[in-house]
Design a protein around this motif. Sequence first.
Motif, short mmCIF file in Angstrom:
data_model
loop_
_atom_site.label_atom_id
_atom_site.label_comp_id
_atom_site.label_asym_id
_atom_site.label_seq_id
_atom_site.Cartn_x
_atom_site.Cartn_y
_atom_site.Cartn_z
N ALA A 112 -41.81 93.73 61.21
CA ALA A 112 -42.02 93.85 62.66
C ALA A 112 -41.28 95.07 63.19
N LEU A 113 -40.05 95.28 62.71
CA LEU A 113 -39.30 96.46 63.12
C LEU A 113 -40.00 97.73 62.65
N GLU A 114 -40.51 97.73 61.42
CA GLU A 114 -41.18 98.92 60.89
C GLU A 114 -42.44 99.23 61.68
N PHE A 115 -43.22 98.21 61.99
CA PHE A 115 -44.44 98.43 62.77
C PHE A 115 -44.12 98.96 64.16
N MET A 127 -32.97 98.64 59.92
CA MET A 127 -32.96 97.18 59.81
C MET A 127 -31.73 96.74 59.05
N ILE A 128 -30.96 95.84 59.65
CA ILE A 128 -29.78 95.27 59.00
C ILE A 128 -30.22 94.01 58.27
N ALA A 143 -36.51 102.99 58.20
CA ALA A 143 -37.92 103.32 58.40
C ALA A 143 -38.00 104.70 59.05
N ALA A 144 -38.90 105.53 58.53
CA ALA A 144 -39.15 106.83 59.15
C ALA A 144 -40.00 106.64 60.40
#
Length: 484
Positions: A112-115, A127-128, A143-144
């Motif tokens: 979800a964070l990457e998206f 992301m931790i 994530a780039a």
Amino acid sequence: MATPAMMLKFHTNLLLTIGNQTLITHKSKQFTKNSLARLFGTNGIRGVFLEDLTLEFVHDISLAIGTFFRRGPILIGHDGRDSSPVLAKIVCSSLNSIGIDCKMGGLVPTPALEFATRNLGYSGGIMITASHNPPKYNGIKLAASDGVEVSREDELRIEKIYFAKKWKKGYKIGRTDREPQIISSYVKGIVSHVNSKKIKARKFKVVLDLGNGAQAAAAPILCKELGCKTFLLNEKIDGQFPGRGSEPTPSNLSKLSSTVLNHKADLGIAFDGDGDRSIFCDEKGQILTGDRSALVLTNHLLQKNPGSKVVTCLNSSNLTEQIASMTSSKVIRTKVGSVEVSRRMVPEKALVGFEENGGFMYGKHNQVRDGSMTLALALDMLASSGRSMSEEMDLLPKSYTTKDKFSCTREQARKVISELKKEHKRYDTTDGIKILLGKEWIMVRPSGTEPIARIYGESDSQENLELLMSRYTKKIKSILERIH
């Protein structure tokens, strides 16, 4: 790449040590090429909180990451581990100190964070999480701006910045605000890639084993959006993972199996700690291997999109090529690791990517492992075909895979691989060693995140597979005894 038992120790004088070998000190600021790739493992940086991941180290690596990204805003998220909120705050504060703005997303699944990093226009995402590792561990995944994990080359660039201690200078203090749209953006994105009308019409019953992990924040919402009746297991987010541990394995999913049978559910699914991997249970209560479920989804997607590309690791089933050939599709093999698969998918514009461990990637959504996207694709497949999951699995050609692990250091693993090379003529050493034995194969590689080596195998029957694994497990044990 360091395993947790060999993880870097960061002391107050910034003396960096692996085992008994000193690599760098703050005073000399010397580092060698060999010291690179010592922080990042197979999937991010991981270690024991306050031992390997000291607060000082997290501060400094955050400065290195910020220097690499150069500008904000950076999106920060974390899983449900007890130490994760603390580490997320340190990351944000460190980035703010060099003038980089952050947005805190709170507790969210990694995919979800990457998206959201890509979809909401961030310069990068942090992301931790320590994914499936035990509760005392934590880690950092990056994530780039395209929403995909940073490449191996970029990991080395970040490490070089870290060791040189040449941080970006901020001319003003950055700000940290909240980002409330991560989950809603994520769920909306997933639903857009499946036939929600057909799925809703089937009124599926789904059992979600959330593993006390981060998908508890998203998967139930997705199922509601798709009109599913859900039954929840281990739904309370808890950093100690009291339900069945942080990694879904056949040995700890008996409750998922029995719940599917008791409720006559169409499907069961279990997620890992940060929600990027998933393991399925069919309507008969059978737990499916990550390889087999990936193959059935790949077959479904390639039938809809012939002539596509599939990226997968060396340790996944040889059936991948057989399935791809039926739709004139191409298979590309990589080293083990989601970063290897994800980053290869991007330039290849691959439709599908997967690992044998339940990490499935759908290129049209995002080239990263995604537990909830995988669930939606499975429901889409069942809705489209009208078949059950067990019936879909029965359509696959027969092949049998398994994996095991044994405790060893990376040096011991290297010696095992060296000895195996002497005994065989046909092998691939792209990643560990994959020994080619006609229709069968065995692969041994050291873990990038734990003080173990993994052994994988494939054969044409369960009996032959068990014999194959037994033979090589004994062989490896013998080698380890000799080199001690």
